[in-house]
Each structure stands twice: as structure tokens, then as C-alpha cells.
Scaffold this motif. Structure first.
Motif, PDB file in Angstrom:
ATOM      1  N   MET A   1      76.524 -81.880  70.053  1.00 33.06           N
ATOM      2  CA  MET A   1      77.455 -81.817  68.926  1.00 33.06           C
ATOM      3  C   MET A   1      76.854 -82.330  67.617  1.00 33.06           C
ATOM      4  SD  MET A   1      80.999 -82.884  70.784  1.00 33.06           S
ATOM      5  CE  MET A   1      81.981 -82.676  69.325  1.00 33.06           C
ATOM      6  N   ILE A   2      75.694 -82.958  67.658  1.00 34.73           N
ATOM      7  CA  ILE A   2      75.103 -83.516  66.444  1.00 34.73           C
ATOM      8  C   ILE A   2      74.811 -82.447  65.393  1.00 34.73           C
ATOM      9  CG2 ILE A   2      73.072 -84.706  65.512  1.00 34.73           C
ATOM     10  CD1 ILE A   2      73.148 -86.478  68.006  1.00 34.73           C
ATOM     11  N   PRO A   3      74.208 -81.299  65.740  1.00 43.61           N
ATOM     12  CA  PRO A   3      73.953 -80.301  64.679  1.00 43.61           C
ATOM     13  C   PRO A   3      75.218 -79.828  63.965  1.00 43.61           C
ATOM     14  CG  PRO A   3      72.674 -79.775  66.617  1.00 43.61           C
ATOM     15  CD  PRO A   3      73.593 -80.902  67.000  1.00 43.61           C
ATOM     16  N   VAL A   4      76.309 -79.630  64.702  1.00 42.48           N
ATOM     17  CA  VAL A   4      77.535 -79.173  64.053  1.00 42.48           C
ATOM     18  C   VAL A   4      78.193 -80.306  63.268  1.00 42.48           C
ATOM     19  CG1 VAL A   4      79.230 -79.547  65.888  1.00 42.48           C
ATOM     20  CG2 VAL A   4      79.512 -77.644  64.343  1.00 42.48           C
ATOM     21  N   SER A   5      77.953 -81.546  63.663  1.00 40.24           N
ATOM     22  CA  SER A   5      78.507 -82.656  62.881  1.00 40.24           C
ATOM     23  C   SER A   5      77.761 -82.807  61.564  1.00 40.24           C
ATOM     24  CB  SER A   5      78.459 -83.961  63.670  1.00 40.24           C
ATOM     25  OG  SER A   5      77.146 -84.458  63.758  1.00 40.24           O
ATOM     26  N   LEU A   6      76.506 -82.404  61.532  1.00 36.79           N
ATOM     27  CA  LEU A   6      75.732 -82.468  60.288  1.00 36.79           C
ATOM     28  C   LEU A   6      75.957 -81.250  59.400  1.00 36.79           C
ATOM     29  CD1 LEU A   6      72.369 -83.922  61.596  1.00 36.79           C
ATOM     30  CD2 LEU A   6      74.012 -85.048  60.098  1.00 36.79           C
ATOM     31  N   MET A   7      76.074 -80.065  59.992  1.00 32.13           N
ATOM     32  CA  MET A   7      76.237 -78.835  59.217  1.00 32.13           C
ATOM     33  C   MET A   7      77.324 -77.949  59.813  1.00 32.13           C
ATOM     34  SD  MET A   7      72.290 -77.958  58.349  1.00 32.13           S
ATOM     35  CE  MET A   7      71.567 -78.472  59.896  1.00 32.13           C
ATOM     36  N   PRO A   8      78.602 -78.242  59.524  1.00 31.81           N
ATOM     37  CA  PRO A   8      79.695 -77.507  60.171  1.00 31.81           C
ATOM     38  C   PRO A   8      80.015 -76.156  59.541  1.00 31.81           C
ATOM     39  CG  PRO A   8      80.600 -79.191  58.757  1.00 31.81           C
ATOM     40  CD  PRO A   8      79.107 -79.355  58.721  1.00 31.81           C
ATOM     41  N   LEU A   9      79.668 -75.960  58.298  1.00 29.66           N
ATOM     42  CA  LEU A   9      80.039 -74.709  57.635  1.00 29.66           C
ATOM     43  C   LEU A   9      79.123 -73.579  58.096  1.00 29.66           C
ATOM     44  CD1 LEU A   9      80.654 -76.111  54.062  1.00 29.66           C
ATOM     45  CD2 LEU A   9      82.305 -75.747  55.880  1.00 29.66           C
ATOM     46  N   GLY A  10      79.720 -72.416  58.336  1.00 35.19           N
ATOM     47  CA  GLY A  10      78.968 -71.272  58.827  1.00 35.19           C
ATOM     48  C   GLY A  10      78.883 -71.231  60.343  1.00 35.19           C
ATOM     49  N   LYS A  11      79.645 -72.093  61.014  1.00 29.25           N
ATOM     50  CA  LYS A  11      79.642 -72.140  62.475  1.00 29.25           C
ATOM     51  C   LYS A  11      81.059 -71.888  62.990  1.00 29.25           C
ATOM     52  CE  LYS A  11      75.500 -74.559  63.012  1.00 29.25           C
ATOM     53  NZ  LYS A  11      74.950 -74.353  61.724  1.00 29.25           N
ATOM     54  N   GLU A  12      81.129 -71.386  64.221  1.00 24.59           N
ATOM     55  CA  GLU A  12      82.402 -71.157  64.895  1.00 24.59           C
ATOM     56  C   GLU A  12      82.355 -71.789  66.271  1.00 24.59           C
ATOM     57  OE1 GLU A  12      84.979 -67.209  64.577  1.00 24.59           O
ATOM     58  OE2 GLU A  12      82.835 -66.831  64.538  1.00 24.59           O
ATOM     59  N   ILE A  13      83.479 -72.278  66.737  1.00 25.30           N
ATOM     60  CA  ILE A  13      83.584 -72.827  68.086  1.00 25.30           C
ATOM     61  C   ILE A  13      84.363 -71.814  68.918  1.00 25.30           C
ATOM     62  CG2 ILE A  13      84.470 -74.731  69.465  1.00 25.30           C
ATOM     63  CD1 ILE A  13      84.181 -76.389  66.780  1.00 25.30           C
ATOM     64  N   VAL A  14      83.701 -71.301  69.961  1.00 21.92           N
ATOM     65  CA  VAL A  14      84.286 -70.236  70.777  1.00 21.92           C
ATOM     66  C   VAL A  14      84.153 -70.587  72.251  1.00 21.92           C
ATOM     67  CG1 VAL A  14      83.793 -68.438  69.067  1.00 21.92           C
ATOM     68  CG2 VAL A  14      82.116 -68.943  70.832  1.00 21.92           C
TER      69      VAL A  14
END
Length: 136
Positions: free
Chosen positions: A108-121
Motif C-alpha cells: 500500500m505504500i506506493p498508493v499512499s505516496l501517489m494516489p492520483l491516477g490509480k484505481e482500486i478494483v
């Protein structure tokens, strides 16, 4: 197996991580200009509550504003949330049962640093999205 891991996760760290993302969302909503970050933080908070069985994928298409937004996010909240994930991962890795939970924290660290442009599916849907978005 996912249900058991999610319940253990929720009790031993997921709730606190989700509260951290919720606090970040509230701060972003108060600052008004950072409202898009607040929505991203709420998405990640839901993921932090129940992560097993879901994954993170890139949103399709170019996202030029996501880079600038992610830089701002790292400065405002991303670093602190990533530190929370690292701290929780170290604490969970002490036991054998906690090792999969620690690995999920590190994931989860990468999405906590850069959440924009990502989706959780859901994991099942992630494979289909990669196939649909693939270039022949």
C-alpha cells in the motif's frame, strides 16, 4: 482465506490506517483547493479497511494533472501515511501470521505516496482490465 486475513487486518492495523486516511481526507476537504485529494484519501481509506481481494491498477489514459497533484499530495500527507504503513508493517512482521499483513502494508505504500491516477478494483476485475487495455 481472504475473509480471515481481512478480519485479522482490520483488528491489528487496518482500522488505525483507515483513520489516518480519514484524517487526511478531512484536512483536504477543509482546505477546499485539495478536495480531489480528499476523495482519493477516502478511496484509500476503504481499501485500508479491507485490502485482501482487491488491488491497485493505473487508470487508463493520460493523466497530466495527476503528476502535479501527486507531488502536492506527497508533501501534504503522503509521507506521513507511508511512515504509518512502514511502522505497522514492521510491527506486524514480528509474528508468522503477521507476515502476509506486513506485505500488504508494504504493497500500500506506493498508493499512499501517489494516489492520483490509480484505481482500486477487485483482483478478478484487475486481470480483465489489463486484457481490455492491452495493445494488440
Amino acid at each position: 482465506m481472504r475473509l480471515a486475513l481481512n478480519v485479522i487486518w482490520l483488528v491489528f492495523g487496518g482500522l488505525w490506517l483507515a483513520l489516518g486516511y480519514l484524517l487526511a481526507a478531512i484536512i483536504c476537504f477543509v482546505l477546499i483547493i485539495t478536495i480531489p485529494f480528499g476523495f482519493a484519501s477516502l478511496r484509500i481509506a476503504a481499501y485500508a479497511l479491507w485490502p485482501f481481494g482487491r488491488t491497485i491498477v493505473e487508470k487508463p489514459g493520460p493523466r497530466p494533472g495527476a503528476l502535479v497533484g501527486n507531488v502536492i499530495w506527497v508533501i501534504v500527507a503522503g509521507v506521513w501515511l507511508a511512515i504509518g504503513h512502514i511502522t505497522t508493517a514492521v510491527a506486524m512482521a514480528v509474528t508468522i501470521i503477521g507476515i502476509p499483513l506486513a506485505l500488504a502494508n508494504l504493497k500500500m505504500i506506493p498508493v499512499s505516496l501517489m494516489p492520483l491516477g490509480k484505481e482500486i478494483v477487485p483482483v478478478d476485475e484487475a486481470g480483465q482490465r489489463r486484457i481490455v487495455g492491452a495493445v494488440p
